[in-house]
Design a protein around this motif. Sequence first.
Motif, PDB file in Angstrom:
ATOM      1  N   ARG A   1       5.124   5.698  -2.959  1.00  0.00           N
ATOM      2  CA  ARG A   1       4.853   5.825  -1.521  1.00  0.00           C
ATOM      3  C   ARG A   1       3.521   6.536  -1.262  1.00  0.00           C
ATOM      4  N   ALA A   2       3.258   7.605  -2.027  1.00  0.00           N
ATOM      5  CA  ALA A   2       2.015   8.345  -1.842  1.00  0.00           C
ATOM      6  C   ALA A   2       0.806   7.487  -2.170  1.00  0.00           C
ATOM      7  N   GLU A   3       0.901   6.728  -3.281  1.00  0.00           N
ATOM      8  CA  GLU A   3      -0.225   5.865  -3.657  1.00  0.00           C
ATOM      9  C   GLU A   3      -0.455   4.790  -2.606  1.00  0.00           C
ATOM     10  N   ALA A   4       0.633   4.196  -2.107  1.00  0.00           N
ATOM     11  CA  ALA A   4       0.484   3.146  -1.079  1.00  0.00           C
ATOM     12  C   ALA A   4      -0.114   3.732   0.197  1.00  0.00           C
ATOM     13  N   ALA A   5       0.364   4.914   0.604  1.00  0.00           N
ATOM     14  CA  ALA A   5      -0.165   5.545   1.811  1.00  0.00           C
ATOM     15  C   ALA A   5      -1.641   5.889   1.650  1.00  0.00           C
ATOM     16  N   GLN A   6      -2.027   6.351   0.445  1.00  0.00           N
ATOM     17  CA  GLN A   6      -3.438   6.688   0.207  1.00  0.00           C
ATOM     18  C   GLN A   6      -4.315   5.446   0.273  1.00  0.00           C
TER      19      GLN A   6
END
Length: 356
Positions: free
Chosen positions: A199-204
């Motif tokens: 989720r963090a990678e996608a949001a970034q």
Amino acid sequence: MNAAIELIPLEEISADKAPAIYGANILDRYVEVARAEVIGEVPNLTTRKGRERIASLAAQVARSKTAVEKPGREYLKRIKELPKAIEDELREFVQQMDALRDEVRQPLNDWQAAEDARIARHQARIDMFSDAGNLIEEFTAQGLRERIASVEAEAVDEAMEEFEAEATRAKAKSLATLQAALVAREKYEAEQAELEKLRAEAAQREQKEREARIAQEAADNAKREAEQRAQSERDAAAKREADAKAEAGRRELLLKLQAEQAEREKVEAQHRAEMAERDAEAKAEQAAAAERQRQADEQARIEAEAKAREADKAHKAAINRAALEAFIAGGMPEECAKQAVVLIAQRKIPNIAITY
């Protein structure tokens, strides 16, 4: 029967002889004796001596009464005090016998107290092992590892005496429950960590793409607006120059003034173009800042939803624990109670549900 009892003479009646006189239904015989002594004589009331004789006989009856009554009253007083003396004597006797009984029983009481304490001490350790595997649903993997280490550190040996086998079983059961819970929790935490990372990678990535797109759009708009304004200014300047040439026949002073005016307008146009470009850059920065704020708000919303899910999970766990404790309090074995709560929570029991 009373006739067979020899009467004690009046002058010999005393409190010491009272038991032989009073309460034996013989006082009426003293009345008969007194009556026999005075009734048979008939004094002459017409003479002083006769009247004095009657008074003397009455006084004799009174003395006979006093001779019998006074020792009786003393005896009655004595027997009224006797129950209190007997009660005091009995109380002392009972206290001494109770103390003797307690003294004789004390070694047994001491042994029983020591035996109860020994059993309670061993049972407490067994309960500690049993409780170690209970209510661990909300434990983290680290918490479970610490609980396992704590249980493993508790030695079970011959010091547990006849409870050694039961303690060994309770310890093994708790460790098995904790190990199974640890495996499941480690798997869950690993899955959650991987999901969080994705989720963090996608949001970034989305954030960088959005910022780049917004910045590019803002730059393109600013450039296009600046070019349009510059072109408009250039077109206006060209028109003014054409008009100036068409007015060549006008006076030289007017032409000179017009040329100077055109120059001033050109400078102002350039200044306005520069201002417009700066305005465009400021708008682009504002747009980027607004996007960053939107992303922060979105992240806050995601975190709030996660907290709400965790709170809901804790709420359901607390209700499940309350149901488990109610089943156990109602006499259901703990394992059966756990299974019942799980089946009801999973809605596998028709017409029965847990309200969260």
